[in-house]
Design a protein around this motif. Structure first.
Motif, PDB file in Angstrom:
ATOM      1  N   ALA A   1      19.534  63.554  -1.065  1.00 22.05           N
ATOM      2  CA  ALA A   1      18.981  64.908  -1.109  1.00 22.05           C
ATOM      3  C   ALA A   1      18.471  65.238  -2.511  1.00 22.05           C
ATOM      4  CB  ALA A   1      20.055  65.916  -0.688  1.00 22.05           C
ATOM      5  N   LEU A   2      19.197  64.802  -3.523  1.00 17.17           N
ATOM      6  CA  LEU A   2      18.811  65.096  -4.905  1.00 17.17           C
ATOM      7  C   LEU A   2      17.532  64.352  -5.285  1.00 17.17           C
ATOM      8  CD1 LEU A   2      19.474  66.567  -7.479  1.00 17.17           C
ATOM      9  CD2 LEU A   2      21.044  64.723  -8.095  1.00 17.17           C
ATOM     10  N   LYS A   3      17.379  63.132  -4.774  1.00 18.17           N
ATOM     11  CA  LYS A   3      16.181  62.349  -5.096  1.00 18.17           C
ATOM     12  C   LYS A   3      14.922  63.016  -4.559  1.00 18.17           C
ATOM     13  CE  LYS A   3      14.610  57.537  -5.172  1.00 18.17           C
ATOM     14  NZ  LYS A   3      14.955  56.153  -4.798  1.00 18.17           N
ATOM     15  N   LYS A   4      15.050  63.700  -3.416  1.00 15.15           N
ATOM     16  CA  LYS A   4      13.913  64.437  -2.865  1.00 15.15           C
ATOM     17  C   LYS A   4      13.720  65.777  -3.570  1.00 15.15           C
ATOM     18  CE  LYS A   4      14.503  62.428   1.751  1.00 15.15           C
ATOM     19  NZ  LYS A   4      14.853  62.705   3.163  1.00 15.15           N
ATOM     20  N   LEU A   5      14.822  66.384  -3.995  1.00 15.56           N
ATOM     21  CA  LEU A   5      14.757  67.714  -4.588  1.00 15.56           C
ATOM     22  C   LEU A   5      14.143  67.725  -5.981  1.00 15.56           C
ATOM     23  CD1 LEU A   5      15.487  70.721  -4.467  1.00 15.56           C
ATOM     24  CD2 LEU A   5      17.767  70.123  -5.325  1.00 15.56           C
ATOM     25  N   LEU A   6      14.448  66.708  -6.792  1.00 10.33           N
ATOM     26  CA  LEU A   6      13.985  66.706  -8.183  1.00 10.33           C
ATOM     27  C   LEU A   6      12.452  66.786  -8.318  1.00 10.33           C
ATOM     28  CD1 LEU A   6      16.434  64.186  -9.905  1.00 10.33           C
ATOM     29  CD2 LEU A   6      16.353  66.657 -10.190  1.00 10.33           C
ATOM     30  N   PRO A   7      11.692  65.901  -7.657  1.00  7.42           N
ATOM     31  CA  PRO A   7      10.228  66.013  -7.790  1.00  7.42           C
ATOM     32  C   PRO A   7       9.684  67.331  -7.257  1.00  7.42           C
ATOM     33  CG  PRO A   7      10.853  63.873  -6.889  1.00  7.42           C
ATOM     34  CD  PRO A   7      12.073  64.731  -6.856  1.00  7.42           C
ATOM     35  N   LEU A   8      10.260  67.833  -6.159  1.00  5.17           N
ATOM     36  CA  LEU A   8       9.807  69.101  -5.600  1.00  5.17           C
ATOM     37  C   LEU A   8      10.056  70.249  -6.571  1.00  5.17           C
ATOM     38  CD1 LEU A   8      10.958  68.792  -1.879  1.00  5.17           C
ATOM     39  CD2 LEU A   8       8.622  68.699  -2.767  1.00  5.17           C
ATOM     40  N   ALA A   9      11.219  70.218  -7.223  1.00  6.55           N
ATOM     41  CA  ALA A   9      11.537  71.278  -8.192  1.00  6.55           C
ATOM     42  C   ALA A   9      10.585  71.239  -9.383  1.00  6.55           C
ATOM     43  CB  ALA A   9      12.983  71.130  -8.661  1.00  6.55           C
ATOM     44  N   ILE A  10      10.246  70.040  -9.843  1.00 11.94           N
ATOM     45  CA  ILE A  10       9.322  69.902 -10.974  1.00 11.94           C
ATOM     46  C   ILE A  10       7.940  70.429 -10.599  1.00 11.94           C
ATOM     47  CG2 ILE A  10       8.152  68.249 -12.478  1.00 11.94           C
ATOM     48  CD1 ILE A  10      10.716  66.498 -12.208  1.00 11.94           C
ATOM     49  N   LEU A  11       7.465  70.077  -9.395  1.00 10.45           N
ATOM     50  CA  LEU A  11       6.158  70.557  -8.942  1.00 10.45           C
ATOM     51  C   LEU A  11       6.152  72.073  -8.770  1.00 10.45           C
ATOM     52  CD1 LEU A  11       5.120  67.818  -6.375  1.00 10.45           C
ATOM     53  CD2 LEU A  11       3.931  68.427  -8.476  1.00 10.45           C
ATOM     54  N   ALA A  12       7.223  72.620  -8.193  1.00  8.99           N
ATOM     55  CA  ALA A  12       7.292  74.069  -8.001  1.00  8.99           C
ATOM     56  C   ALA A  12       7.290  74.798  -9.338  1.00  8.99           C
ATOM     57  CB  ALA A  12       8.550  74.428  -7.200  1.00  8.99           C
ATOM     58  N   ALA A  13       8.053  74.265 -10.304  1.00 11.75           N
ATOM     59  CA  ALA A  13       8.086  74.882 -11.634  1.00 11.75           C
ATOM     60  C   ALA A  13       6.724  74.796 -12.300  1.00 11.75           C
ATOM     61  CB  ALA A  13       9.141  74.191 -12.502  1.00 11.75           C
TER      62      ALA A  13
END
Length: 263
Positions: A109-121
């Motif tokens: 779950a974290l591996k998917k969340l990290l790139p998404l969080a960076i893009l959202a930010a």
């Protein structure tokens, strides 16, 4: 629970110079306008490092830069820690809770969340917003109970985000400092660097206790990032608002483009 076992990572020797360059740029940008983590985290993920180790190592790297920049702003008289104790405390509590929560997440779950969080930010930070600069560098009403409550809540929320995942935290701090406390860009940068240091060191100590840090990579990148942060903080103070915003937006756009191409 996926973050419980320390992992040893053997890096390709060619990765070390690239990580050093990423850390140097991240330190400079983080001191100028925040968002350095959006360079460090993708660089670490690109080495194949497990996601929990990426988050913990990123905190070690980031602490170097925020410490260096915070000291610079305090010594220049652009930030007074005594006026911001409530926000510092809220940041500490929020970062501690966020760090524990992300430790409990699965690696998948974290591996998917990290790139998404960076893009959202990156999307949020690159979105054009009108600013209303106010030439105020400190608050004579800092002791007012209502203002203390706002600082406590703001610190808790942003501190939690930084302890939990963190990309773009410095820039979120800058936006909050300008909108909620009516600071100009340079003064807001001082607040952002110090609060980012509080949340970074809190999360760092938590990840140290949990064994989720690659010290070799983190210390190497941290030392390089500290150089970039020193130069960046002095550049922000010297050139002021006209210098901060363009540099920040350019880096955010480049980072977002890199992530999109990599995906």
């Amino acid at each position: 629970m996926s973050g419980s076992d320390p992992v040893e990572l053997a890096l390709d020797p060619t990765s070390i110079p690239l990580l050093g360059i990423a850390a140097l740029l991240a330190g400079f940008i983080d001191a100028v306008a925040g968002g350095g983590g959006m360079l460090v985290m993708p660089a670490l993920l690109g080495t194949g490092m497990p996601p929990h180790l990426v988050v913990g190592t990123n905190k070690l790297v980031g602490t170097f830069g925020t410490l260096s920049a915070s000291v610079t702003f305090i010594r220049k008289g652009l930030f007074q820690p005594a006026l911001w104790w409530a926000m510092s405390f809220g940041t500490f509590v929020g970062a501690l809770c966020g760090a524990v929560l992300i430790y409990l997440m699965s690696a998948g779950a974290l591996k998917k969340l990290l790139p998404l969080a960076i893009l959202a930010a990156a999307a949020y930070l690159a979105w054009p917003r009108r600013s209303a600069p106010v030439a105020v560098r400190s608050e004579p009403v800092a002791a007012h109970p209502a203002r203390r409550g706002v600082k406590l809540l703001t610190g808790g929320l942003i501190g939690f985000y930084d302890g939990f995942i963190g990309p773009g935290t410095g820039a979120f701090w800058m936006a909050a400092a300008m909108k909620l406390f009516r600071l100009d860009l340079v003064a807001a940068a001082g607040v952002a660097r110090f609060m980012n240091f509080v949340s970074n060191v809190t999360a760092l100590l938590t990840f140290m206790a949990l064994g989720n840090i690659d010290y070799t990579v983190g210390l190497t990148m941290g030392a390089t990032l500290m150089v970039g942060a020193f130069v960046g903080a002095h550049s922000a103070i010297r050139y002021g608002a006209p210098f901060i915003r363009p540099v920040f937006l350019v880096v955010v756009v480049l980072m977002a483009g890199r992530l999109l191409l990599a995906g």
